[in-house]
Motif scaffolding. Structure first.
Motif, short mmCIF file in Angstrom:
data_model
loop_
_atom_site.label_atom_id
_atom_site.label_comp_id
_atom_site.label_asym_id
_atom_site.label_seq_id
_atom_site.Cartn_x
_atom_site.Cartn_y
_atom_site.Cartn_z
N GLY A 186 101.59 39.09 60.58
CA GLY A 186 101.20 37.81 61.16
C GLY A 186 102.38 37.06 61.74
N ALA A 187 103.51 37.09 61.04
CA ALA A 187 104.71 36.42 61.55
C ALA A 187 105.19 37.09 62.84
CB ALA A 187 105.81 36.44 60.50
N LEU A 191 105.47 35.26 66.31
CA LEU A 191 106.76 35.31 67.00
C LEU A 191 106.59 35.78 68.45
CD1 LEU A 191 109.81 34.93 66.58
CD2 LEU A 191 109.93 37.32 65.84
N ASP A 192 105.72 36.78 68.64
CA ASP A 192 105.45 37.25 70.00
C ASP A 192 104.82 36.13 70.84
OD1 ASP A 192 106.46 39.72 69.40
OD2 ASP A 192 104.50 40.63 69.01
N VAL A 193 103.88 35.40 70.25
CA VAL A 193 103.25 34.29 70.96
C VAL A 193 104.28 33.23 71.30
CG1 VAL A 193 101.59 32.40 70.73
CG2 VAL A 193 100.96 34.70 69.99
N ALA A 194 105.14 32.89 70.34
CA ALA A 194 106.17 31.88 70.58
C ALA A 194 107.13 32.32 71.67
CB ALA A 194 106.92 31.59 69.29
N ARG A 195 107.49 33.60 71.67
CA ARG A 195 108.40 34.09 72.71
C ARG A 195 107.74 34.06 74.09
NH1 ARG A 195 110.78 39.06 69.04
NH2 ARG A 195 112.66 37.96 68.27
N SER A 442 99.75 28.86 69.53
CA SER A 442 100.38 28.85 68.21
C SER A 442 99.36 28.67 67.09
CB SER A 442 101.42 27.73 68.17
OG SER A 442 102.02 27.66 66.88
N ALA A 443 98.41 27.76 67.29
CA ALA A 443 97.38 27.52 66.27
C ALA A 443 96.50 28.74 66.08
CB ALA A 443 96.54 26.31 66.64
N LEU A 444 96.16 29.41 67.17
CA LEU A 444 95.31 30.60 67.05
C LEU A 444 96.05 31.73 66.34
CD1 LEU A 444 92.70 32.06 67.63
CD2 LEU A 444 93.59 32.65 69.90
N ALA A 445 97.33 31.93 66.68
CA ALA A 445 98.10 32.98 66.01
C ALA A 445 98.23 32.70 64.52
CB ALA A 445 99.48 33.09 66.65
N GLN A 450 96.17 33.55 58.92
CA GLN A 450 95.51 32.97 57.76
C GLN A 450 94.21 33.68 57.42
OE1 GLN A 450 96.89 30.47 55.84
NE2 GLN A 450 95.26 31.12 54.46
N VAL A 451 93.48 34.12 58.43
CA VAL A 451 92.26 34.89 58.18
C VAL A 451 92.59 36.16 57.39
CG1 VAL A 451 90.53 36.35 59.30
CG2 VAL A 451 90.91 34.03 60.11
#
Length: 471
Positions: A186-187, A191-195, A442-445, A450-451
């Motif tokens: 998940g991290a 991280l991919d989404v943030a990048r 970010s919220a979706l990732a 969390q799921v």
């Protein structure tokens, strides 16, 4: 002389096992119909009523996760401790059971010296000489009041409780391993989404610079775009730390140092998710499966048996002994006149005192506490499971809403960029749309991670993972 001895033994042998015979109390929570009923949350679309499979982590169809759980089962230190505790409990059980077996002893000793003539009533000293004393003794404790039987019963229940503790350790290790793997995956996804968000914002900064050079932008727009870029970059270090710490947790769970953990063991790019509703079974299956419930029930059985152990101390202890040997001058060893033997019971009895009755009361109180603890564990298992089901189902709802919101944010951001380039809206509108999209990504990732974590928490509450993993 034989008749009184045999009559006494017959009377004592008629005594029964003292203390209560164990049976599950009718008032125990586990006996209530509501405890075995279907789960309150079972009607949610996220669940199905099929039984939980033994190796629940295989539902993810992730070979890397399967391999990590296998390594954890083989080398985890908590499992080693639990296995050693089980071995110790079984050894104690064998020791207690050994009290029901005859005890055989042998002794022998030649000596040189002089016996006391005065002790024999002789006026003259006896001559120096060699002597011997050798023999065999056999003793057997008659378990007339069931002290040994109750002790064996208690030790056997303790051993079964230790076995349940080992199974509980397996459940926990499997869930902890899956949770660490999910956290790492998940991290990485976050991280991919943030990048990607940083790259997108960098392109927007570059576009703003080109617009300024073309005379269509302002320095304020460039400053705000750079500020947004640095804010997005600030999200990267915590995610990098989360990825590494999850890897370190997996190393410890699988019995290795952090340096021994290969990068290829965590090759995921997103947290694993089930492609179908979760199998949860019902309350009856949960109560049968959870090792902590089984262990608490066995501890209750052990406490009940110890009432009988304490009660038996109020009654006489009878042992039957046989001894035979040869005593006399060394040259008479084995001769008929040197042979000796004896057979008879040894009865010892300490009259009951307040202390003895207090020990019985202590055992009864310990049993009442064990029953309360058992009831509490059953109620807690039901609470944990229902709570985990509710949290997971609601996170799925939240995840679906976030996914829909993200799609709309992406559409709005794309439209705002086109309108801005056409000169129909100002820069702040574009910046606001981009911020909304980044926040949605970010919220979706985070929700995806969390799921997956909530799934693992529910699997842990359901108590699966110990079946078929060794004993």
């Amino acid at each position: 002389m034989r008749l009184p001895l045999l009559a006494s033994l017959a009377v004592l042998a008629a005594c029964g096992t003292v203390g209560p015979d164990y049976e599950l109390p009718a008032k125990a929570v586990i006996e209530r119909p509501a405890a075995a009923a279907p789960f309150v949350s079972a009607g949610e679309p996220a669940f199905r009523g099929e039984p939980l499979p033994p190796g629940w982590w295989r539902l993810y169809r992730d070979p890397a996760l399967d391999a990590l759980v296998g390594k954890a089962f083989a080398a985890n230190t908590d499992l080693r401790v639990a296995a050693a505790n089980l071995a110790r409990a079984r050894a104690v059980q064998r020791e207690v059971a050994g009290a029901a077996e005859p005890v055989i002893g042998a002794s022998g000793g030649p000596a040189y010296g002089r016996a006391s003539a005065a002790a024999k009533g002789l006026p003259e000293p006896l001559a120096d000489g060699y002597s011997h004393d050798a023999g065999v003794t056999v003793s057997y404790q008659l378990d007339l009041f069931g002290k040994i039987r109750r002790g064996v019963e208690a030790a056997g229940a303790d051993s079964e409780a230790a076995e349940a503790a080992l199974d509980l350790a397996r459940v926990t290790v499997a869930a902890d391993t899956a949770r660490a793997y999910v956290d790492a995956c998940g991290a990485r996804h976050q991280l991919d989404v943030a990048r990607r968000s940083v790259d997108l914002q960098q392109r927007f900064v570059d576009l703003t610079q080109r617009r300024i050079r073309a005379g269509r932008g302002t320095a304020l727009e460039a400053s705000r775009a750079r500020a947004q870029l640095e804010q997005l970059r600030a999200a990267l270090p915590p995610l990098l730390a989360q990825t590494r710490t999850a890897r370190f947790r997996l190393a410890a769970l699988t019995g290795r140092a952090p340096a021994d953990m290969a990068d290829g063991e965590i090759a995921c790019s997103a947290a694993p998710r089930l492609a179908q509703p979760m199998p949860v079974g019902d309350g009856a299956a949960l109560l049968r499966r959870r090792p902590d419930i089984r262990g608490a029930e066995r501890s209750l059985a052990a406490a009940t048996a110890r009432i009988g152990v304490a009660t038996s101390d109020l009654y006489p202890s009878v042992s039957l002994g046989l001894s035979a040997g040869s005593t006399g001058a060394l040259d008479r060893f084995g001769a008929g006149d040197a042979m000796r033997w004896s057979l008879g019971p040894l009865v010892s009895w300490t009259l009951p005192t307040k202390a003895g009755h207090a020990r019985v009361a202590q055992a009864e109180s310990a049993t009442a506490a064990a029953l309360a603890r058992f009831d509490g564990i059953v109620l807690n298992a039901l609470r944990e499971t229902e709570s985990a089901m509710t949290v997971y189902a609601r996170e799925l709802d939240r995840n679906a809403a976030l996914r829909a919101a993200r799609e709309q944010s992406a559409l709005a951001a794309s439209q705002s960029h086109r309108l801005y380039e056409a000169g129909k809206i100002d820069f702040l509108s574009v910046l606001d749309a981009d911020r909304t999209l980044v926040t949605g990504d970010s919220a979706l990732a985070a929700s995806d991670a969390q799921v997956a974590a909530d799934q693992v928490a529910l699997f842990l509450a359901l108590g699966g993972g110990w079946e078929g993993s060794g004993g």
